[in-house]
Each structure stands twice: as structure tokens, then as C-alpha cells.
Design a protein around this motif. Structure first.
Motif, short mmCIF file in Angstrom:
data_model
loop_
_atom_site.label_atom_id
_atom_site.label_comp_id
_atom_site.label_asym_id
_atom_site.label_seq_id
_atom_site.Cartn_x
_atom_site.Cartn_y
_atom_site.Cartn_z
N VAL A 32 53.58 -53.41 2.29
CA VAL A 32 52.92 -54.68 2.58
C VAL A 32 53.01 -54.93 4.08
O VAL A 32 54.09 -55.15 4.62
CB VAL A 32 53.57 -55.83 1.79
N THR A 33 51.88 -54.85 4.74
CA THR A 33 51.84 -54.98 6.20
C THR A 33 51.33 -56.34 6.68
O THR A 33 51.44 -56.66 7.85
CB THR A 33 50.96 -53.87 6.80
N TYR A 34 50.75 -57.11 5.75
CA TYR A 34 50.28 -58.45 6.11
C TYR A 34 50.65 -59.44 5.01
O TYR A 34 50.44 -59.16 3.82
CB TYR A 34 48.75 -58.47 6.31
N ALA A 35 51.23 -60.58 5.40
CA ALA A 35 51.58 -61.64 4.47
C ALA A 35 51.46 -62.95 5.24
O ALA A 35 52.20 -63.18 6.20
CB ALA A 35 52.99 -61.45 3.92
N VAL A 36 50.53 -63.80 4.84
CA VAL A 36 50.21 -64.99 5.62
C VAL A 36 49.93 -66.20 4.73
O VAL A 36 49.37 -66.08 3.64
CB VAL A 36 48.99 -64.75 6.54
N PHE A 37 50.30 -67.39 5.23
CA PHE A 37 50.01 -68.65 4.56
C PHE A 37 48.64 -69.16 4.97
O PHE A 37 48.19 -68.96 6.10
CB PHE A 37 51.05 -69.72 4.94
N SER A 38 47.99 -69.85 4.05
CA SER A 38 46.73 -70.52 4.37
C SER A 38 47.00 -71.72 5.28
O SER A 38 48.15 -72.13 5.46
CB SER A 38 46.04 -70.97 3.08
N HIS A 39 45.94 -72.32 5.81
CA HIS A 39 46.07 -73.41 6.78
C HIS A 39 46.83 -74.61 6.24
O HIS A 39 47.50 -75.33 6.99
CB HIS A 39 44.68 -73.85 7.24
N ASP A 40 46.73 -74.86 4.92
CA ASP A 40 47.40 -76.02 4.32
C ASP A 40 48.68 -75.63 3.58
O ASP A 40 49.26 -76.47 2.88
CB ASP A 40 46.46 -76.74 3.37
N SER A 41 49.14 -74.38 3.74
CA SER A 41 50.37 -73.86 3.14
C SER A 41 50.34 -73.77 1.62
O SER A 41 51.36 -73.49 1.00
CB SER A 41 51.60 -74.71 3.55
N SER A 42 49.18 -74.01 1.01
CA SER A 42 49.11 -74.00 -0.45
C SER A 42 48.99 -72.59 -1.02
O SER A 42 49.32 -72.37 -2.18
CB SER A 42 47.93 -74.84 -0.92
N LEU A 43 48.51 -71.65 -0.21
CA LEU A 43 48.27 -70.28 -0.67
C LEU A 43 48.96 -69.27 0.25
O LEU A 43 49.16 -69.54 1.44
CB LEU A 43 46.77 -69.99 -0.70
N VAL A 44 49.30 -68.13 -0.34
CA VAL A 44 49.83 -66.99 0.42
C VAL A 44 49.00 -65.76 0.09
O VAL A 44 48.73 -65.49 -1.09
CB VAL A 44 51.31 -66.72 0.07
N ALA A 45 48.58 -65.05 1.12
CA ALA A 45 47.86 -63.79 0.92
C ALA A 45 48.76 -62.65 1.36
O ALA A 45 49.41 -62.72 2.40
CB ALA A 45 46.57 -63.77 1.73
N SER A 46 48.83 -61.60 0.54
CA SER A 46 49.60 -60.41 0.88
C SER A 46 48.68 -59.20 0.78
O SER A 46 47.90 -59.08 -0.16
CB SER A 46 50.82 -60.26 -0.04
N GLY A 47 48.78 -58.31 1.76
CA GLY A 47 47.92 -57.13 1.77
C GLY A 47 48.72 -55.89 2.10
O GLY A 47 49.61 -55.92 2.95
N ASP A 48 48.42 -54.79 1.41
CA ASP A 48 49.16 -53.55 1.67
C ASP A 48 48.27 -52.51 2.35
O ASP A 48 47.04 -52.67 2.47
CB ASP A 48 49.82 -53.00 0.40
N MET A 49 48.87 -51.43 2.79
CA MET A 49 48.17 -50.41 3.57
C MET A 49 47.04 -49.75 2.79
O MET A 49 46.07 -49.28 3.36
CB MET A 49 49.15 -49.36 4.08
N SER A 50 47.18 -49.69 1.47
CA SER A 50 46.16 -49.05 0.65
C SER A 50 44.92 -49.92 0.48
O SER A 50 43.88 -49.44 0.03
CB SER A 50 46.74 -48.69 -0.72
N GLY A 51 45.02 -51.18 0.82
CA GLY A 51 43.88 -52.08 0.71
C GLY A 51 43.94 -53.06 -0.43
O GLY A 51 42.96 -53.78 -0.68
#
Length: 418
Positions: free
Chosen positions: A124-143
Motif C-alpha cells: 500500500v503506497t497511498y493512503a489518504v483522507f477525504s477533505h471532510d475526513s469522512s472517507l479514507v482511500a487506500s491504493g496499492d502498487m498493483s492498482g
């Protein structure tokens, strides 16, 4: 790849995909934009006294390695921690992603895990909160990309693209953007999943960022090209290439507070300043350091690793692989300070309301620099491997780091003016 400027300028997104973003041409506030987007080896010490000296040296080394200035250590990961993000609303939650194919959402105050982002197939190379902190997105190298609702701790959306190069939330709406190694930029409305693609020649989309107006995004590519995209129309507004563009892959980019200027960094060792309204490159900043430490290749270039704008003074910062942090005056484009590190710099971040810029480096230390004087004001140790990412809270009083030693740490930052 087709290098024709006309072809590049006329590139459009896939017209077969239903357009879900309705961005007005007039000035809009965050609420308006959100509404619009809703629609869319030690030497042998020997014997005797020398042996004692050798053990003293080893003890000293161990003591140095054990120095830990952090307030809290998060150690749930079983591999290097690649990324960290802080929730933008309360600054009380962190999310980290790592080589163990996992991301964790946890409390900054005590390190308690709220939930684990499971189901990834690669680091997992990307993990970020949305602007209002209600959501989290996680993304891995495979897509594999997944979105989680923080309140319910449940996965609400997932998608799989090609190899993932970057992942970012829209600044004021539940819209997620990503860049992939095939050169495409993707945009989804969450949780509905309505999709729009921005196609470009088959060249990695290495870095991307949505500008503060929410209507445009700037994307850098492996061939050094920079494109400014219209998120509504799906076409490029400006293309920077050839003499104006970089001569090698883009490595980093940043924009100023109002999005009128974009700063890009590249493998070619330079940083470029772009006016987003006129589409002109208004400044070029060459490598200020020498060759990277340990470099044997005379032709090896001093990569730009990170760039950033100061919010309160007309200053920019450019960080290089050889450990040089260069501070420039934005109005004159003159070099103001060179702040030298003993190891390569990985990332830099400006504090929101001061002239202090923080850096993390391959020696595992976090450092704070006063851009007005060029002096280091404090440094923090605790990691036993390189720091790969870090973030700051709004007040600049807390830093959270992610490291190759499988740990994330929380540091309370102290400065003479506090």
C-alpha cells in the motif's frame, strides 16, 4: 509516443463515458463546487585496553541508535511503512500504508487502531483522507484502490486500475483521482463510482494534483511533459514540453495557495515554475548541489525529490537527492539559502502559518529549518531506517513519520518561538 504538440493539446477524455462533473465557468466557493460534483563491520578492537575502547564505541553506537525523541510509536506494520496521512478536520486520526499490503487507521493520541484496510494484493503506497475526513482511500502498487467510511469502518467502494502512480482526493468533494503507468488519469465520484478518464500518450502519469479551484488538475509524466487538465471538459488547457518541459521524468509537484502557480521537480535536476493562467514557464531552478553522495557516474544528475511553496512569505523550497535544501525568493527567483543535509532528502513540507520548512531524509531524521535565516531550528531522531513520508498538523506542532524500520512515529515539535 506522438510528440506532436497539436495532438497533445487536442487530447480529450473518453467521450463514451458519461460526464459526471459539472463545473461552472464562474467563480465558485467550496460548497458550490461540492454541489456541482454531486452531479457528476566494526573494526576488530583487539585485546586489553583496545578491547575496552572497542566496547565503549559499540555502546555509544547503540546509545545513539536508541535515541528516540518521539512521543508515540505505531508498530502494527510488519514491513516498511511507505505513506502517512492525517485527517484534515480534527487532526486526530492517521492512516498509514506499508509493504505488508495493509493500511491502518489509528488514533494519534494513543496509537489505537480504529480499523484495518484489508484486501490489498501488493504494497500500500497511498493512503489518504477525504477533505471532510469522512472517507479514507487506500491504493496499492498493483492498482487496487479501496475507499472506507471512517464512521462505520466499512469498505464502500473498490476499483482496480493498472499500476498506480498517484492517488488524491478532490479538495472539496467526494471525488477521487488517480494516475497510472499507462498515462491515464482517472476520476471517480464516491461511492457511486461514476467514472471519467483523461487519456494521454502511453507514458506514465508520475505525479498529479487537483488545483485549489477544484476545476483543474496538473499532471506530470515520465517524459517530462506537464499537462494542465480541465476536469469538466476532459481536455488539456496547457501542455508544457520540449524547451518548456522537463528533459526527464517528473518526480514531484506543488501549487501555491490560490493555484496560480505550480512548481515541478524532475529527474533532470531542475525545478520549474509555471503560471497556470497564462500557460507559461516563468522560472527554472537548476540543481544547487553536487552529485548525489556515493555517486560513481559522472553523468548522474542530482534529482529533485520534493518541492513546496511557503504560504506566508514569497518563498519556495526545492529538495535534492544529494541532501541540498534550496530556498529561493519567489519574486526575484534568487537563491536565498542552501541548507545541507548529510543524506538525501525524501520529502519537504512547509508549515501552514510560518516560514518553517520541515524535511525528512534517508538518515532517518526529521529536521526543521527557518527559511528566513537558513538555520536549522531543531531535529528529531528515533527511526533506525530512512523516513519515507511524513505529515504535519495545521499548527505545525505535531509530525507523523513513516519509515523503512516498519514503524510510524508521532513527534511533538518544539521551536524557540513556542
Amino acid at each position: 509516443m506522438d510528440n506532436s504538440e497539436e495532438n497533445m493539446i487536442e487530447l480529450h477524455g473518453d467521450e463514451e463515458i458519461i460526464e459526471v462533473i459539472d463545473l461552472n465557468e464562474t467563480e465558485q466557493g467550496p460548497d458550490d463546487l461540492a454541489d456541482d460534483l454531486e452531479d457528476v563491520d566494526f573494526e576488530d578492537p583487539g585485546i586489553g585496553d583496545e578491547d575496552n575502547e572497542g566496547w565503549e564505541t559499540e555502546d555509544e553506537m547503540e546509545a545513539e541508535a536508541e535515541q528516540d525523541d518521539s512521543e508515540l510509536t505505531f508498530s502494527k506494520h510488519t514491513g516498511p511503512v511507505f505513506c502517512v496521512s492525517l485527517d484534515p478536520v480534527t487532526n486526530s486520526l492517521a492512516v498509514t500504508g506499508g509493504q505488508d499490503d495493509k493500511a491502518y487507521v489509528w488514533r494519534v493520541s494513543d496509537g489505537e487502531v480504529l480499523f484495518e484496510c484489508t484486501g490489498h494484493k501488493d504494497s500500500v503506497t497511498y493512503a489518504v483522507f477525504s477533505h471532510d475526513s469522512s472517507l479514507v482511500a487506500s491504493g496499492d502498487m498493483s492498482g487496487v484502490i479501496k475507499v472506507w467510511k471512517v464512521e462505520t469502518k466499512e469498505e464502500i467502494w473498490s476499483f482496480e486500475v493498472g499500476d498506480l502512480e498517484w492517488l488524491e482526493w478532490h479538495p472539496c468533494a467526494p471525488v477521487l483521482l488517480a494516475g497510472t503507468d499507462d498515462g491515464n488519469m482517472w476520476m471517480w465520484k464516491i461511492p457511486g463510482g461514476d467514472c471519467k478518464t483523461f487519456q494521454s500518450p502511453a507514458c506514465q502519469a508520475t505525479r498529479g494534483k487537483v488545483l485549489p479551484d477544484g476545476k483543474r488538475a496538473v499532471v506530470g509524466y515520465e517524459d517530462g511533459t506537464v499537462r494542465l487538465w480541465d476536469l469538466k471538459q476532459g481536455n488539456t488547457i496547457h501542455v508544457f514540453k520540449g524547451h518548456d518541459g522537463h528533459r526527464a521524468a517528473m518526480t514531484c509537484l506543488a501549487c501555491n495557495k490560490d493555484g496560480s502557480l505550480v512548481l515541478t521537480g524532475s529527474v533532470d535536476g531542475t525545478a520549474k515554475l509555471i503560471n497556470t493562467a497564462t500557460g507559461k514557464v516563468v522560472g527554472t531552478f537548476p540543481a544547487e548541489g553536487g552529485k548525489p553522495k556515493g555517486s560513481k557516474d559522472e553523468e548522474e544528475i542530482n534529482f529533485v525529490e520534493s518541492v513546496g511553496f511557503c504560504d506566508i512569505l514569497p518563498l519556495i523550497a526545492v529538495a535534492h537527492l544529494d541532501g541540498t535544501l534550496a530556498i529561493y525568493d519567489l519574486s526575484t527567483q534568487a537563491l536565498r539559502h542552501k541548507c545541507q543535509h548529510e543524506a538525501g532528502i525524501v520529502h519537504l513540507r512547509w508549515e501552514e502559518s510560518s516560514a518553517v520548512v520541515s524535511t525528512c531524509s534517508l538518515d532517518g531524521a526529521l529536521r526543521l529549518w527557518d527559511a528566513r535565516s537558513g538555520n536549522m531550528v531543531s531535529e528529531y531522531h528515533g527511526h533506525t531506517a530512512e523516513i519515507l513520508d511524513f505529515t504535519l498538523n495545521r499548527e505545525g506542532s505535531i509530525a507523523i513519520t513513516a519509515s523503512g524500520d516498519n514503524q510510524a512515529k508521532v513527534f511533538c515539535l518544539q521551536r524557540p518561538d513556542r
